[in-house]
Design a protein around this motif. Structure first.
Motif, PDB file in Angstrom:
ATOM      1  N   PHE A  26      64.985  38.158  93.558  1.00 29.92           N
ATOM      2  CA  PHE A  26      64.191  37.198  92.615  1.00 29.92           C
ATOM      3  C   PHE A  26      62.745  37.632  92.487  1.00 29.92           C
ATOM      4  CE2 PHE A  26      61.413  33.576  91.660  1.00 29.92           C
ATOM      5  CZ  PHE A  26      61.852  33.240  90.643  1.00 29.92           C
ATOM      6  N   LEU A  27      61.930  37.787  93.669  1.00 28.92           N
ATOM      7  CA  LEU A  27      60.811  38.209  93.441  1.00 28.92           C
ATOM      8  C   LEU A  27      60.725  39.518  92.913  1.00 28.92           C
ATOM      9  CD1 LEU A  27      59.648  36.891  97.068  1.00 28.92           C
ATOM     10  CD2 LEU A  27      59.042  35.904  94.789  1.00 28.92           C
ATOM     11  N   THR A  28      61.526  40.612  93.266  1.00 28.10           N
ATOM     12  CA  THR A  28      61.503  41.865  92.838  1.00 28.10           C
ATOM     13  C   THR A  28      61.379  41.783  91.241  1.00 28.10           C
ATOM     14  OG1 THR A  28      62.410  42.446  94.979  1.00 28.10           O
ATOM     15  CG2 THR A  28      62.529  44.129  92.921  1.00 28.10           C
ATOM     16  N   LEU A  29      62.142  41.125  90.615  1.00 27.47           N
ATOM     17  CA  LEU A  29      62.569  40.843  89.312  1.00 27.47           C
ATOM     18  C   LEU A  29      61.650  39.847  88.313  1.00 27.47           C
ATOM     19  CD1 LEU A  29      66.403  41.005  89.233  1.00 27.47           C
ATOM     20  CD2 LEU A  29      64.946  42.801  88.979  1.00 27.47           C
ATOM     21  N   LEU A  30      60.625  39.263  88.955  1.00 32.44           N
ATOM     22  CA  LEU A  30      60.056  38.015  88.518  1.00 32.44           C
ATOM     23  C   LEU A  30      59.318  38.879  87.541  1.00 32.44           C
ATOM     24  CD1 LEU A  30      59.521  35.266  88.532  1.00 32.44           C
ATOM     25  CD2 LEU A  30      57.567  35.840  90.211  1.00 32.44           C
ATOM     26  N   GLY A  31      58.374  40.044  87.675  1.00 35.16           N
ATOM     27  CA  GLY A  31      57.523  40.585  86.730  1.00 35.16           C
ATOM     28  C   GLY A  31      58.272  41.098  85.477  1.00 35.16           C
ATOM     29  N   ILE A  32      59.445  41.410  85.573  1.00 36.72           N
ATOM     30  CA  ILE A  32      60.336  42.043  84.756  1.00 36.72           C
ATOM     31  C   ILE A  32      60.688  40.747  83.799  1.00 36.72           C
ATOM     32  CG2 ILE A  32      62.462  43.111  83.750  1.00 36.72           C
ATOM     33  CD1 ILE A  32      61.949  45.167  86.192  1.00 36.72           C
ATOM     34  N   ILE A  33      61.071  39.959  84.309  1.00 40.73           N
ATOM     35  CA  ILE A  33      61.597  38.562  83.668  1.00 40.73           C
ATOM     36  C   ILE A  33      60.512  37.894  82.843  1.00 40.73           C
ATOM     37  CG2 ILE A  33      62.501  35.983  84.013  1.00 40.73           C
ATOM     38  CD1 ILE A  33      63.753  37.199  86.695  1.00 40.73           C
ATOM     39  N   VAL A  34      59.307  37.778  83.373  1.00 36.81           N
ATOM     40  CA  VAL A  34      58.142  37.427  82.614  1.00 36.81           C
ATOM     41  C   VAL A  34      57.736  38.255  81.500  1.00 36.81           C
ATOM     42  CG1 VAL A  34      55.684  36.877  82.638  1.00 36.81           C
ATOM     43  CG2 VAL A  34      57.352  36.156  84.722  1.00 36.81           C
ATOM     44  N   GLY A  35      57.842  39.517  81.712  1.00 34.02           N
ATOM     45  CA  GLY A  35      57.521  40.374  80.371  1.00 34.02           C
ATOM     46  C   GLY A  35      58.582  40.136  79.342  1.00 34.02           C
ATOM     47  N   VAL A  36      59.797  40.387  79.734  1.00 33.60           N
ATOM     48  CA  VAL A  36      60.981  40.381  78.633  1.00 33.60           C
ATOM     49  C   VAL A  36      60.821  38.959  78.102  1.00 33.60           C
ATOM     50  CG1 VAL A  36      63.249  40.356  78.211  1.00 33.60           C
ATOM     51  CG2 VAL A  36      62.412  42.213  79.653  1.00 33.60           C
ATOM     52  N   ALA A  37      60.783  37.908  78.966  1.00 37.21           N
ATOM     53  CA  ALA A  37      60.836  36.423  78.409  1.00 37.21           C
ATOM     54  C   ALA A  37      59.651  36.305  77.370  1.00 37.21           C
ATOM     55  CB  ALA A  37      60.752  35.496  79.487  1.00 37.21           C
ATOM     56  N   ALA A  38      58.436  36.875  77.720  1.00 34.17           N
ATOM     57  CA  ALA A  38      57.288  36.564  77.034  1.00 34.17           C
ATOM     58  C   ALA A  38      57.504  37.195  75.320  1.00 34.17           C
ATOM     59  CB  ALA A  38      55.957  37.198  77.424  1.00 34.17           C
ATOM     60  N   VAL A  39      57.967  38.307  75.466  1.00 31.97           N
ATOM     61  CA  VAL A  39      58.125  38.983  74.202  1.00 31.97           C
ATOM     62  C   VAL A  39      59.302  38.051  73.373  1.00 31.97           C
ATOM     63  CG1 VAL A  39      59.207  41.125  73.128  1.00 31.97           C
ATOM     64  CG2 VAL A  39      57.449  41.357  74.925  1.00 31.97           C
ATOM     65  N   ILE A  40      60.491  38.008  74.039  1.00 26.28           N
ATOM     66  CA  ILE A  40      61.554  37.371  73.368  1.00 26.28           C
ATOM     67  C   ILE A  40      60.978  35.891  72.829  1.00 26.28           C
ATOM     68  CG2 ILE A  40      63.859  36.127  73.672  1.00 26.28           C
ATOM     69  CD1 ILE A  40      63.919  39.122  73.593  1.00 26.28           C
ATOM     70  N   THR A  41      60.094  35.191  73.523  1.00 30.03           N
ATOM     71  CA  THR A  41      59.765  33.906  73.113  1.00 30.03           C
ATOM     72  C   THR A  41      58.747  34.007  71.937  1.00 30.03           C
ATOM     73  OG1 THR A  41      59.969  32.998  75.431  1.00 30.03           O
ATOM     74  CG2 THR A  41      58.378  32.002  73.897  1.00 30.03           C
ATOM     75  N   VAL A  42      57.612  35.031  71.838  1.00 31.08           N
ATOM     76  CA  VAL A  42      56.929  34.960  70.895  1.00 31.08           C
ATOM     77  C   VAL A  42      57.361  35.433  69.598  1.00 31.08           C
ATOM     78  CG1 VAL A  42      54.975  36.278  70.200  1.00 31.08           C
ATOM     79  CG2 VAL A  42      54.968  35.180  72.500  1.00 31.08           C
ATOM     80  N   VAL A  43      58.455  36.394  69.968  1.00 30.83           N
ATOM     81  CA  VAL A  43      59.084  37.104  68.507  1.00 30.83           C
ATOM     82  C   VAL A  43      60.039  36.038  68.203  1.00 30.83           C
ATOM     83  CG1 VAL A  43      60.787  38.590  67.864  1.00 30.83           C
ATOM     84  CG2 VAL A  43      59.406  39.353  69.346  1.00 30.83           C
ATOM     85  N   THR A  44      60.808  35.368  68.742  1.00 30.09           N
ATOM     86  CA  THR A  44      61.615  34.213  68.196  1.00 30.09           C
ATOM     87  C   THR A  44      60.797  33.104  67.521  1.00 30.09           C
ATOM     88  OG1 THR A  44      63.227  34.454  69.693  1.00 30.09           O
ATOM     89  CG2 THR A  44      63.540  32.411  68.446  1.00 30.09           C
ATOM     90  N   ILE A  45      59.833  32.787  68.012  1.00 25.48           N
ATOM     91  CA  ILE A  45      58.769  31.401  67.486  1.00 25.48           C
ATOM     92  C   ILE A  45      58.171  32.127  66.320  1.00 25.48           C
ATOM     93  CG2 ILE A  45      56.612  30.450  67.960  1.00 25.48           C
ATOM     94  CD1 ILE A  45      58.775  28.809  69.119  1.00 25.48           C
ATOM     95  N   ILE A  46      57.758  33.404  66.382  1.00 25.28           N
ATOM     96  CA  ILE A  46      56.916  33.793  65.503  1.00 25.28           C
ATOM     97  C   ILE A  46      57.792  33.965  64.094  1.00 25.28           C
ATOM     98  CG2 ILE A  46      55.612  35.710  64.279  1.00 25.28           C
ATOM     99  CD1 ILE A  46      54.054  35.794  66.955  1.00 25.28           C
ATOM    100  N   LYS A  47      59.059  34.491  64.470  1.00 30.05           N
ATOM    101  CA  LYS A  47      59.775  34.647  63.228  1.00 30.05           C
ATOM    102  C   LYS A  47      60.388  33.325  62.489  1.00 30.05           C
ATOM    103  CE  LYS A  47      63.700  37.136  63.434  1.00 30.05           C
ATOM    104  NZ  LYS A  47      63.447  38.274  62.255  1.00 30.05           N
ATOM    105  N   GLY A  48      60.650  32.237  63.333  1.00 26.75           N
ATOM    106  CA  GLY A  48      60.578  30.847  62.743  1.00 26.75           C
ATOM    107  C   GLY A  48      59.351  30.467  61.973  1.00 26.75           C
ATOM    108  N   LEU A  49      58.257  30.682  62.536  1.00 25.90           N
ATOM    109  CA  LEU A  49      56.929  30.382  62.049  1.00 25.90           C
ATOM    110  C   LEU A  49      56.872  31.055  60.608  1.00 25.90           C
ATOM    111  CD1 LEU A  49      54.154  30.395  64.454  1.00 25.90           C
ATOM    112  CD2 LEU A  49      54.706  28.419  62.878  1.00 25.90           C
ATOM    113  N   ASP A  50      57.067  32.441  60.716  1.00 27.54           N
ATOM    114  CA  ASP A  50      57.099  33.299  59.319  1.00 27.54           C
ATOM    115  C   ASP A  50      57.848  32.445  57.916  1.00 27.54           C
ATOM    116  OD1 ASP A  50      55.440  35.022  60.506  1.00 27.54           O
ATOM    117  OD2 ASP A  50      57.155  36.462  60.987  1.00 27.54           O
TER     118      ASP A  50
END
Length: 415
Positions: A26-50
């Motif tokens: 879990f600790l090993t993958l935390l950075g990757i999870i945060v990075g990917v989750a940030a991109v997915i969240t922002v892309v999804t929200i902004i598409k809805g906002l668009d």
């Protein structure tokens, strides 16, 4: 067949390692999870906002533009002072356009809106947007009614105290009465009585602000109630999107002539704009959000890749004897290299998949809270897992190469 078996065995070993060290994984993958989750969240929200913003600012369609004293977006105090020195846009300007503009389909006028106190009996609602408009604005703005009617030309010219209200007025003043029940009731706007003759269909909210807390009244009535003498806004609708530019050019020429300006003058003396000005401003803002998010994600993925590399190096050290045994029974360097690369990619791909799930979950929760649609982007999910897998290849290459180069005799001696 042998290659398939090798990949299958390496994959099983990777999963076994994950299960054996759950916290470390879990600790090993935390950075990757945060990075990917940030991109997915922002892309999804902004598409809805668009979609929400485009629908909101395109309610007038691609055939409408406005003529006003000042632009809708002013970015500096100096510009505000300069624009305030212009002549007011008046009803006479609107009448001149109606006479001289052959390509104009509809022309409407609107006063600068006021926020007013509205009362009904002992109920009151503050900061209600009261807008004085000409009758043609209902067609230009494509306002649909849930009940009732708009006022007539005669009622508008006579400054009759009639109004069309938004859905929030029913909830705030009439306890959620139906549109039909609200018809015929009399409100007091800025102390003056107005009869409700129509109720507009609900528009919903954007950025947490309701678009239904409004009242439309005839322009002449607005002038008298609010003693309005300020510049107005003229709205012009072309017959089709293809005719829009030609119509804008004709309106610009007429307005320049009325102000004694030519195309050589730096300032026309008025602003001629479509709703695209808001869309452009919004897109510039969201593009900056994208850049910041990509930066955060890149940092998280780099950190995650470094952590994965360190853990894979630890794994090589822990399994040195195992590597020696495999080489002793015939495993080639390529086999060892492939095994550790697959383990690294498996680790990061799982992190990417978890990040995609977390990102969509966070986006759904935020969209639900803010009232935006959730538009799932398949390409962003594929990109998230793909990038995390690429990080696995990059971070696992050195540990895999180090494992592949171990001397089998020295490896067998390891404890």
């Amino acid at each position: 067949m042998r290659l398939t078996a090798l990949f299958g065995e390496a994959f099983r070993l990777a999963l076994s390692s994950l299960r054996a060290n759950k916290l470390r994984t879990f600790l090993t993958l935390l950075g990757i999870i945060v990075g990917v989750a940030a991109v997915i969240t922002v892309v999804t929200i902004i598409k809805g906002l668009d979609q929400t913003v485009a629908n909101t600012f395109s309610s007038q369609g691609s055939t409408v533009f406005s003529v006003s004293k000042r632009p809708m977006v002013i970015l500096s105090r100096e510009d505000l002072v300069r624009f305030n020195k212009r002549k007011d846009v008046t009803e006479e300007d609107a009448e001149a356009l109606a006479r001289a503009c052959s390509s104009c389909w509809r022309i409407g006028i609107a006063a600068n809106s006021a926020n007013a106190l509205v009362k009904y009996g002992d109920q009151k609602s503050e900061n209600v947007l009261v807008r004085g408009i000409s009758l043609s604005m209902f067609a230009i703005d494509d306002v649909n009614l849930a009940a009732g009617r708009t006022w007539t030309d005669a009622e508008g010219a006579a400054a009759r105290h009639v109004c069309v209200v938004g859905a929030d007025i029913l909830a705030n003043l009439f306890g959620g009465a139906s549109p039909e029940e609200a018809l015929g009731r009399t409100l007091r706007i800025a102390g003056q009585p107005f009869e409700i003759i129509g109720v507009a269909e609900r528009l919903g909210s954007i950025f947490g602000f309701s678009r239904d807390n409004f009242i439309y009244i005839p322009y002449e009535a607005y002038r008298r109630v609010f003693n309005a003498r300020a510049s107005i806004v003229i709205f012009v609708q072309a017959r089709s999107a293809e005719d829009l530019e030609a119509t804008k050019d004709e309106v610009r020429t007429i307005m320049r002539n009325r102000r004694g300006r030519t195309f050589l003058d730096e300032d026309d003396g008025f602003a001629l704009e479509t709703q695209d000005v808001f869309l452009d401003l919004y897109q510039k803002a969201t593009s900056n959000i994208y850049l910041v998010t990509i930066g955060v994600a890149a940092i998280s993925l780099v950190v995650g890749g470094i952590v994965v590399m360190n853990i894979m190096l630890v794994s090589v050290t822990e399994r040195t004897r195992e590597i020696g045994i495999r080489k002793a029974v015939g495993a080639r360097r390529r086999d060892i290299l492939t095994q550790f690369l697959i383990e690294a990619v498996t680790l990061t791909a799982i992190g990417g998949a978890v990040g995609v799930g977390v990102g969509f979950g966070a986006a759904y929760a935020l969209a639900l809270a803010l009232g935006f649609p959730v538009l799932v982007s398949v390409w962003s999910a594929v990109l998230g897992v793909g990038v995390s897998s690429a990080v696995g290849v990059a971070s696992g290459l050195w540990p895999a190469w180090k494992a592949a180069r171990l001397d089998p005799v020295e490896a067998l001696r390891a404890e």
